[in-house]
Design a protein around this motif. Structure first.
Motif, PDB file in Angstrom:
ATOM      1  N   TRP A  85       0.835  -1.192   0.000  1.00  0.00           N
ATOM      2  CA  TRP A  85       0.000   0.000   0.000  1.00  0.00           C
ATOM      3  C   TRP A  85       0.878   1.254   0.000  1.00  0.00           C
ATOM      4  O   TRP A  85       0.630   2.184  -0.748  1.00  0.00           O
ATOM      5  N   ARG A  86       1.895   1.271   0.837  1.00  0.00           N
ATOM      6  CA  ARG A  86       2.789   2.422   0.935  1.00  0.00           C
ATOM      7  C   ARG A  86       4.223   1.946   1.100  1.00  0.00           C
ATOM      8  O   ARG A  86       4.486   0.933   1.753  1.00  0.00           O
ATOM      9  N   LEU A  87       5.151   2.724   0.560  1.00  0.00           N
ATOM     10  CA  LEU A  87       6.571   2.489   0.756  1.00  0.00           C
ATOM     11  C   LEU A  87       7.262   3.841   0.828  1.00  0.00           C
ATOM     12  O   LEU A  87       7.263   4.591  -0.137  1.00  0.00           O
ATOM     13  N   ASN A  88       7.801   4.150   1.998  1.00  0.00           N
ATOM     14  CA  ASN A  88       8.522   5.397   2.233  1.00  0.00           C
ATOM     15  C   ASN A  88       9.930   5.021   2.690  1.00  0.00           C
ATOM     16  O   ASN A  88      10.092   4.497   3.789  1.00  0.00           O
ATOM     17  N   ILE A  89      10.920   5.284   1.871  1.00  0.00           N
ATOM     18  CA  ILE A  89      12.309   5.086   2.265  1.00  0.00           C
ATOM     19  C   ILE A  89      12.882   6.460   2.597  1.00  0.00           C
ATOM     20  O   ILE A  89      12.742   7.395   1.802  1.00  0.00           O
ATOM     21  N   ALA A  90      13.504   6.578   3.757  1.00  0.00           N
ATOM     22  CA  ALA A  90      14.037   7.852   4.223  1.00  0.00           C
ATOM     23  C   ALA A  90      14.980   8.456   3.188  1.00  0.00           C
ATOM     24  O   ALA A  90      15.731   7.738   2.507  1.00  0.00           O
ATOM     25  N   ALA A  91      14.940   9.770   3.075  1.00  0.00           N
ATOM     26  CA  ALA A  91      15.695  10.499   2.050  1.00  0.00           C
ATOM     27  C   ALA A  91      17.162  10.079   1.989  1.00  0.00           C
ATOM     28  O   ALA A  91      17.687   9.803   0.927  1.00  0.00           O
ATOM     29  N   GLY A  92      17.837   9.978   3.105  1.00  0.00           N
ATOM     30  CA  GLY A  92      19.251   9.643   3.108  1.00  0.00           C
ATOM     31  C   GLY A  92      19.556   8.165   3.019  1.00  0.00           C
ATOM     32  O   GLY A  92      20.721   7.766   3.033  1.00  0.00           O
ATOM     33  N   GLU A  93      18.534   7.334   2.903  1.00  0.00           N
ATOM     34  CA  GLU A  93      18.721   5.880   2.910  1.00  0.00           C
ATOM     35  C   GLU A  93      18.372   5.230   1.576  1.00  0.00           C
ATOM     36  O   GLU A  93      18.423   4.004   1.453  1.00  0.00           O
ATOM     37  N   GLN A  94      18.004   6.004   0.591  1.00  0.00           N
ATOM     38  CA  GLN A  94      17.577   5.437  -0.689  1.00  0.00           C
ATOM     39  C   GLN A  94      18.766   4.914  -1.487  1.00  0.00           C
ATOM     40  O   GLN A  94      19.891   5.384  -1.332  1.00  0.00           O
ATOM     41  N   GLY A  95      18.507   3.906  -2.306  1.00  0.00           N
ATOM     42  CA  GLY A  95      19.537   3.328  -3.149  1.00  0.00           C
ATOM     43  C   GLY A  95      20.415   2.313  -2.444  1.00  0.00           C
ATOM     44  O   GLY A  95      21.462   1.926  -2.954  1.00  0.00           O
ATOM     45  N   ARG A  96      19.982   1.838  -1.285  1.00  0.00           N
ATOM     46  CA  ARG A  96      20.777   0.895  -0.486  1.00  0.00           C
ATOM     47  C   ARG A  96      20.121  -0.474  -0.337  1.00  0.00           C
ATOM     48  O   ARG A  96      20.538  -1.269   0.474  1.00  0.00           O
ATOM     49  N   GLY A  97      19.057  -0.716  -1.086  1.00  0.00           N
ATOM     50  CA  GLY A  97      18.414  -2.029  -1.052  1.00  0.00           C
ATOM     51  C   GLY A  97      17.231  -2.151  -0.108  1.00  0.00           C
ATOM     52  O   GLY A  97      16.622  -3.214  -0.017  1.00  0.00           O
ATOM     53  N   TYR A  98      16.880  -1.085   0.591  1.00  0.00           N
ATOM     54  CA  TYR A  98      15.779  -1.169   1.546  1.00  0.00           C
ATOM     55  C   TYR A  98      14.422  -1.296   0.862  1.00  0.00           C
ATOM     56  O   TYR A  98      13.526  -1.958   1.376  1.00  0.00           O
ATOM     57  N   GLY A  99      14.252  -0.685  -0.298  1.00  0.00           N
ATOM     58  CA  GLY A  99      12.997  -0.826  -1.037  1.00  0.00           C
ATOM     59  C   GLY A  99      12.796  -2.260  -1.493  1.00  0.00           C
ATOM     60  O   GLY A  99      11.710  -2.817  -1.357  1.00  0.00           O
ATOM     61  N   ARG A 100      13.845  -2.869  -2.029  1.00  0.00           N
ATOM     62  CA  ARG A 100      13.776  -4.278  -2.438  1.00  0.00           C
ATOM     63  C   ARG A 100      13.459  -5.158  -1.226  1.00  0.00           C
ATOM     64  O   ARG A 100      12.608  -6.039  -1.291  1.00  0.00           O
ATOM     65  N   PHE A 101      14.135  -4.890  -0.112  1.00  0.00           N
ATOM     66  CA  PHE A 101      13.859  -5.651   1.108  1.00  0.00           C
ATOM     67  C   PHE A 101      12.385  -5.532   1.487  1.00  0.00           C
ATOM     68  O   PHE A 101      11.745  -6.522   1.846  1.00  0.00           O
ATOM     69  N   ALA A 102      11.831  -4.321   1.416  1.00  0.00           N
ATOM     70  CA  ALA A 102      10.430  -4.103   1.778  1.00  0.00           C
ATOM     71  C   ALA A 102       9.498  -4.925   0.895  1.00  0.00           C
ATOM     72  O   ALA A 102       8.578  -5.582   1.390  1.00  0.00           O
ATOM     73  N   VAL A 103       9.728  -4.899  -0.414  1.00  0.00           N
ATOM     74  CA  VAL A 103       8.888  -5.675  -1.338  1.00  0.00           C
ATOM     75  C   VAL A 103       9.023  -7.167  -1.036  1.00  0.00           C
ATOM     76  O   VAL A 103       8.031  -7.900  -0.991  1.00  0.00           O
ATOM     77  N   GLU A 104      10.239  -7.632  -0.781  1.00  0.00           N
ATOM     78  CA  GLU A 104      10.453  -9.049  -0.465  1.00  0.00           C
ATOM     79  C   GLU A 104       9.760  -9.436   0.842  1.00  0.00           C
ATOM     80  O   GLU A 104       9.190 -10.525   0.949  1.00  0.00           O
ATOM     81  N   ALA A 105       9.785  -8.539   1.831  1.00  0.00           N
ATOM     82  CA  ALA A 105       9.131  -8.823   3.113  1.00  0.00           C
ATOM     83  C   ALA A 105       7.619  -8.921   2.942  1.00  0.00           C
ATOM     84  O   ALA A 105       6.974  -9.810   3.516  1.00  0.00           O
ATOM     85  N   VAL A 106       7.043  -8.021   2.147  1.00  0.00           N
ATOM     86  CA  VAL A 106       5.595  -8.080   1.894  1.00  0.00           C
ATOM     87  C   VAL A 106       5.263  -9.346   1.106  1.00  0.00           C
ATOM     88  O   VAL A 106       4.282 -10.035   1.405  1.00  0.00           O
ATOM     89  N   ALA A 107       6.090  -9.686   0.126  1.00  0.00           N
ATOM     90  CA  ALA A 107       5.870 -10.918  -0.644  1.00  0.00           C
ATOM     91  C   ALA A 107       5.880 -12.139   0.278  1.00  0.00           C
ATOM     92  O   ALA A 107       5.025 -13.026   0.160  1.00  0.00           O
ATOM     93  N   ALA A 108       6.818 -12.174   1.204  1.00  0.00           N
ATOM     94  CA  ALA A 108       6.905 -13.302   2.144  1.00  0.00           C
ATOM     95  C   ALA A 108       5.656 -13.381   3.019  1.00  0.00           C
ATOM     96  O   ALA A 108       5.127 -14.469   3.273  1.00  0.00           O
ATOM     97  N   GLU A 109       5.158 -12.243   3.465  1.00  0.00           N
ATOM     98  CA  GLU A 109       3.961 -12.243   4.312  1.00  0.00           C
ATOM     99  C   GLU A 109       2.729 -12.667   3.511  1.00  0.00           C
ATOM    100  O   GLU A 109       1.871 -13.409   4.012  1.00  0.00           O
ATOM    101  N   ILE A 110       2.636 -12.223   2.268  1.00  0.00           N
ATOM    102  CA  ILE A 110       1.512 -12.648   1.426  1.00  0.00           C
ATOM    103  C   ILE A 110       1.547 -14.157   1.226  1.00  0.00           C
ATOM    104  O   ILE A 110       0.536 -14.835   1.353  1.00  0.00           O
ATOM    105  N   ARG A 111       2.727 -14.694   0.928  1.00  0.00           N
ATOM    106  CA  ARG A 111       2.853 -16.152   0.748  1.00  0.00           C
ATOM    107  C   ARG A 111       2.511 -16.890   2.046  1.00  0.00           C
ATOM    108  O   ARG A 111       1.844 -17.921   2.017  1.00  0.00           O
ATOM    109  N   ARG A 112       2.973 -16.349   3.189  1.00  0.00           N
ATOM    110  CA  ARG A 112       2.679 -16.983   4.481  1.00  0.00           C
ATOM    111  C   ARG A 112       1.167 -17.072   4.700  1.00  0.00           C
ATOM    112  O   ARG A 112       0.665 -18.034   5.276  1.00  0.00           O
ATOM    113  N   ARG A 113       0.436 -16.113   4.171  1.00  0.00           N
ATOM    114  CA  ARG A 113      -1.020 -16.080   4.311  1.00  0.00           C
ATOM    115  C   ARG A 113      -1.718 -16.821   3.175  1.00  0.00           C
ATOM    116  O   ARG A 113      -2.930 -16.779   3.071  1.00  0.00           O
TER     117      ARG A 113
END
Length: 173
Positions: A85-113
């Motif tokens: 629904w939402r993805l906000n990566i802090a201004a100084g933290e972008q480009g470090r893989g956190y967005g990919r991690f977030a999508v992977e974490a949501v994917a894992a939770e969807i699969r778990r359900r």
């Protein structure tokens, strides 16, 4: 990333940190502030799944997933979807893989359900996140929602390591 990122529930102890998270100024028109997301989570209990993205003790982002919403709003509820629904990566933290991690974490939770698809929407245009989502394998459905492009990622049945540190599901490219 300095450590393996993790998700953390929003609590009274981290609420101020959560609502203080800011994206880059040129992105503010693309994503709602965290405080609005938390208000929506409050009025959609059981559907909204808000989490902070942490790297060690640093708050590097915020995500909110949704589970089994009636996408079309019809009484039959024949088009149930789950996604980001939402993805906000802090201004100084972008480009470090956190967005990919977030999508992977949501994917894992969807699969778990028991789900097999991850839905997301994004603002079209040059400054929007379309390249990010397309790069992860999302495919536009041809639909729009609130003027945003709707994309879907088909999730693999089995997970393989797709991120640094071996955590998270493999995304279907």
């Amino acid at each position: 990333m300095t450590t393996a990122p993790r998700l953390e529930k929003i609590t009274p102890g981290n609420f101020d940190t959560a609502i203080g998270l800011k994206v880059r100024p040129d992105q503010e028109h693309l994503v709602a502030p965290v405080v609005k997301s938390l208000a929506e989570a409050y009025v959609h209990p059981g559907v909204a799944w808000p989490r902070l993205i942490m790297d060690g003790e640093r708050t590097v982002g915020f995500l909110m997933a949704f589970f089994d919403i009636n996408w079309d709003g019809d009484e039959a509820g024949t088009d149930l979807r789950s996604g980001l629904w939402r993805l906000n990566i802090a201004a100084g933290e972008q480009g470090r893989g956190y967005g990919r991690f977030a999508v992977e974490a949501v994917a894992a939770e969807i699969r778990r359900r028991g789900g097999t698809r991850l839905t997301v929407t994004w603002h079209p245009g040059e400054t929007g996140p379309e390249g990010f989502y397309l790069g992860l394998g999302f495919k536009p459905t041809g639909e729009t929602s609130g003027g945003e492009t709707v994309g879907v990622l088909e999730l693999e049945e089995e997970y393989a390591s797709a991120s640094a540190g071996g955590a998270g599901p493999a995304l279907t490219p």
